[in-house]
Design a protein around this motif. Structure first.
Motif, PDB file in Angstrom:
ATOM      1  N   ILE A 310      28.104  21.543  25.479  1.00 54.47           N
ATOM      2  CA  ILE A 310      28.578  20.612  26.507  1.00 54.47           C
ATOM      3  C   ILE A 310      29.613  21.280  27.408  1.00 54.47           C
ATOM      4  O   ILE A 310      29.654  21.032  28.617  1.00 54.47           O
ATOM      5  CB  ILE A 310      29.162  19.340  25.853  1.00 54.47           C
ATOM      6  CG1 ILE A 310      28.068  18.595  25.082  1.00 54.47           C
ATOM      7  CG2 ILE A 310      29.773  18.418  26.917  1.00 54.47           C
ATOM      8  CD1 ILE A 310      28.565  17.381  24.325  1.00 54.47           C
ATOM      9  N   GLU A 311      30.432  22.139  26.824  1.00 53.36           N
ATOM     10  CA  GLU A 311      31.478  22.805  27.612  1.00 53.36           C
ATOM     11  C   GLU A 311      30.898  23.682  28.725  1.00 53.36           C
ATOM     12  O   GLU A 311      31.575  23.950  29.708  1.00 53.36           O
ATOM     13  CB  GLU A 311      32.357  23.660  26.685  1.00 53.36           C
ATOM     14  CG  GLU A 311      33.327  22.833  25.850  1.00 53.36           C
ATOM     15  CD  GLU A 311      34.077  23.676  24.837  1.00 53.36           C
ATOM     16  OE1 GLU A 311      35.194  23.276  24.440  1.00 53.36           O
ATOM     17  OE2 GLU A 311      33.562  24.743  24.432  1.00 53.36           O
ATOM     18  N   PRO A 314      29.755  20.090  31.489  1.00 62.15           N
ATOM     19  CA  PRO A 314      29.960  18.691  31.101  1.00 62.15           C
ATOM     20  C   PRO A 314      29.643  17.729  32.246  1.00 62.15           C
ATOM     21  O   PRO A 314      29.923  18.010  33.411  1.00 62.15           O
ATOM     22  CB  PRO A 314      31.448  18.642  30.732  1.00 62.15           C
ATOM     23  CG  PRO A 314      32.064  19.766  31.503  1.00 62.15           C
ATOM     24  CD  PRO A 314      31.022  20.846  31.564  1.00 62.15           C
ATOM     25  N   HIS A 318      27.208  12.821  29.165  1.00 61.15           N
ATOM     26  CA  HIS A 318      27.655  13.210  27.823  1.00 61.15           C
ATOM     27  C   HIS A 318      28.711  12.256  27.253  1.00 61.15           C
ATOM     28  O   HIS A 318      29.151  12.427  26.115  1.00 61.15           O
ATOM     29  CB  HIS A 318      28.268  14.624  27.858  1.00 61.15           C
ATOM     30  CG  HIS A 318      27.286  15.693  28.206  1.00 61.15           C
ATOM     31  ND1 HIS A 318      27.443  16.530  29.301  1.00 61.15           N
ATOM     32  CD2 HIS A 318      26.128  16.072  27.619  1.00 61.15           C
ATOM     33  CE1 HIS A 318      26.426  17.364  29.358  1.00 61.15           C
ATOM     34  NE2 HIS A 318      25.617  17.111  28.365  1.00 61.15           N
ATOM     35  N   LEU A 322      30.030  12.185  23.348  1.00 59.10           N
ATOM     36  CA  LEU A 322      31.358  12.706  23.030  1.00 59.10           C
ATOM     37  C   LEU A 322      32.199  11.685  22.277  1.00 59.10           C
ATOM     38  O   LEU A 322      32.986  12.044  21.393  1.00 59.10           O
ATOM     39  CB  LEU A 322      32.063  13.145  24.319  1.00 59.10           C
ATOM     40  CG  LEU A 322      31.569  14.456  24.937  1.00 59.10           C
ATOM     41  CD1 LEU A 322      32.147  14.652  26.333  1.00 59.10           C
ATOM     42  CD2 LEU A 322      31.929  15.645  24.040  1.00 59.10           C
ATOM     43  N   LEU A 340      37.091  17.348  27.028  1.00 63.99           N
ATOM     44  CA  LEU A 340      35.794  17.128  27.670  1.00 63.99           C
ATOM     45  C   LEU A 340      35.659  15.696  28.156  1.00 63.99           C
ATOM     46  O   LEU A 340      35.112  15.437  29.240  1.00 63.99           O
ATOM     47  CB  LEU A 340      34.664  17.461  26.695  1.00 63.99           C
ATOM     48  CG  LEU A 340      34.392  18.946  26.448  1.00 63.99           C
ATOM     49  CD1 LEU A 340      33.394  19.126  25.317  1.00 63.99           C
ATOM     50  CD2 LEU A 340      33.858  19.598  27.721  1.00 63.99           C
ATOM     51  N   ARG A 343      37.241  15.238  31.392  1.00 58.95           N
ATOM     52  CA  ARG A 343      36.489  15.878  32.484  1.00 58.95           C
ATOM     53  C   ARG A 343      35.257  15.064  32.879  1.00 58.95           C
ATOM     54  O   ARG A 343      34.994  14.853  34.062  1.00 58.95           O
ATOM     55  CB  ARG A 343      36.064  17.290  32.074  1.00 58.95           C
ATOM     56  CG  ARG A 343      37.214  18.277  31.970  1.00 58.95           C
ATOM     57  CD  ARG A 343      36.720  19.633  31.480  1.00 58.95           C
ATOM     58  NE  ARG A 343      35.786  20.241  32.428  1.00 58.95           N
ATOM     59  CZ  ARG A 343      35.137  21.375  32.196  1.00 58.95           C
ATOM     60  NH1 ARG A 343      35.306  22.012  31.043  1.00 58.95           N
ATOM     61  NH2 ARG A 343      34.316  21.868  33.110  1.00 58.95           N
ATOM     62  N   VAL A 344      34.506  14.599  31.891  1.00 58.62           N
ATOM     63  CA  VAL A 344      33.253  13.913  32.203  1.00 58.62           C
ATOM     64  C   VAL A 344      33.482  12.521  32.763  1.00 58.62           C
ATOM     65  O   VAL A 344      32.590  11.934  33.379  1.00 58.62           O
ATOM     66  CB  VAL A 344      32.330  13.827  30.965  1.00 58.62           C
ATOM     67  CG1 VAL A 344      32.042  15.200  30.411  1.00 58.62           C
ATOM     68  CG2 VAL A 344      32.918  12.908  29.898  1.00 58.62           C
ATOM     69  N   ARG A 380      25.031  18.225  38.737  1.00 58.30           N
ATOM     70  CA  ARG A 380      26.231  17.482  38.358  1.00 58.30           C
ATOM     71  C   ARG A 380      27.255  17.636  39.459  1.00 58.30           C
ATOM     72  O   ARG A 380      27.314  18.674  40.112  1.00 58.30           O
ATOM     73  CB  ARG A 380      26.781  17.968  37.023  1.00 58.30           C
ATOM     74  CG  ARG A 380      25.831  17.745  35.879  1.00 58.30           C
ATOM     75  CD  ARG A 380      26.276  18.461  34.635  1.00 58.30           C
ATOM     76  NE  ARG A 380      25.279  18.290  33.598  1.00 58.30           N
ATOM     77  CZ  ARG A 380      24.195  19.045  33.469  1.00 58.30           C
ATOM     78  NH1 ARG A 380      23.993  20.014  34.332  1.00 58.30           N
ATOM     79  NH2 ARG A 380      23.327  18.817  32.510  1.00 58.30           N
TER      80      ARG A 380
END
Length: 387
Positions: A310-311, A314, A318, A322, A340, A343-344, A380
């Motif tokens: 995922i990193e 991301p 996700h 997560l 994460l 971030r997402v 993304r």
């Protein structure tokens, strides 16, 4: 005044200047009183640039004779009208041109092609098809353009075999045309498969690969046919080719691959497929499948590896996964998961056309905006950019 209107005004002024030039040339031998010509010309200009553009078309038609010298001005004006969405006026102008005995054959063919474009834009597909077929049959100067437009028309009507038939008249085939025809053969194959015509569908797959061997869709369709024929190993081979050609399709073909591997007793190959796909695209469907695969076999879920995948890239898709990992990972991994999550929360995922930028939630083969085939891929970006 916005940019669109400013550009339109500029184009109309260019048309007006050209008309003025032609009127000047006609002063030596006018076919009707010069005062009438000048009056109609200026009235047409005022109407076009004012609040009654529909009257401007009539005035310009009255002011200008139709001949081979003025044809470019007429066509330019009709083109502006069509781009403005006033297709009925463009049709009338082109029909007026065709009614004139003054045009040579080459210019008449040019006008006919533009009239066919008018019909196509207006949705009068039968008229457009008839006119384009006549132009093609004459094999004149506008032959190639008429063929291309006829292909567009048949594609719009989903007359896939007619698209293929018409394409045979084109000279040469660049990569764009080969890719397009490959997808058309796939459309025929999918239709045949829905109708239970497995052999015809397989022939379409072969034709699609022959047209463009780099089209992953053809191998995907071939794998579906192989599965119906219980050729599970052949299906696996084709699906491996799919992700070799487009590693962003792993999540799309995952279920088909799982069924083929299970039937062929090759589940370790399925696990390898998941890992190989995840190296390029951390699709949450692939991640969840890998976790389930390992747990069902009494193996460690490999959550550290999942977080690492995922990193790489991301995205908002996700988020729910997560949240589940937050409760299952150890304290060291939880810090990575929290980072994460932050971030997402500001990202999203969709599929975007690489040619024009049109976005879609799901993967599609044909862009509805630019009409290109096979240009969609996962992307993304900031949530704000997608809104």
């Amino acid at each position: 005044m916005d940019i669109g209107n400013s550009l339109l005004l500029y184009l109309l002024l260019l048309v007006a200047l050209a008309i003025g030039f032609l009127l000047g040339r006609r002063e030596k031998a006018p076919t009707k009183p010069q005062k009438t010509v000048i009056r109609d010309y200026y009235q047409g200009l005022n109407f076009l640039l004012g609040e009654r553009p529909e009257l401007g078309v009539d005035r310009f038609i009255q002011a200008m004779e139709v001949n081979d010298e003025s044809i470019d001005v007429h066509l330019a004006l009709a083109g502006v009208l069509r781009r403005r969405g006033e297709v009925d006026k463009a049709i009338r102008l082109h029909q007026n041109l065709l009614a004139s005995p003054q045009l040579n054959n080459r210019n008449k063919q040019l006008v006919e092609l533009e009239l066919a474009r008018d019909y196509h834009t207006a949705g009068l597909l039968d008229r457009a098809e008839g006119l384009l077929s006549e132009i093609v049959a004459r094999r004149g100067t506008e032959y190639d353009q008429a063929l291309s437009l006829l292909m567009d028309l048949y594609e719009q009507e989903r007359e896939w075999q007619k698209v293929i038939d018409v394409s045979r008249g084109l000279k040469g085939a660049d990569q764009e045309l080969r890719s397009r025809l490959s997808h058309i053969h796939c459309e025929l194959g999918e239709r045949a498969l829905r109708q239970g015509q497995r052999r015809a569908a397989l022939e379409s797959v072969k034709a699609a690969i022959n047209a463009d061997a780099s089209n992953p869709r053809a191998y995907w369709l071939g794998a579906e046919i192989d599965m119906l024929s219980n050729k599970h190993r052949a299906a696996i081979k084709r699906l491996n080719k799919v992700i070799e050609l487009d590693n962003g399709l792993g999540g799309e073909v995952m279920d088909l691959y799982a069924n083929a591997a299970r039937a062929a007793g090759a589940e370790e190959e399925y696990a390898e497929f998941l890992r190989r796909s995840l190296e390029h695209d951390p699709d949450p469907r692939l991640l969840t499948a890998l976790i389930d695969y390992r747990r069902k076999r009494g193996l460690d879920a490999g959550l550290h590896d999942v977080v690492t995948y995922i990193e790489q890239a991301p995205g908002g898709q996700h988020f729910s996964l997560l949240l589940e990992l937050l409760d299952e990972t150890d304290s060291a991994a939880q810090h990575r998961v929290r980072k994460l999550l932050s971030r997402v929360a500001l990202t999203t995922q969709s599929h975007q056309c690489a040619n024009c930028g049109f976005s879609s939630v799901a993967h599609i083969w044909h862009c509805p905006t630019c009409k290109q085939w096979g240009t969609f891929a996962p992307m993304r970006g900031p949530m704000a950019a997608a809104s």
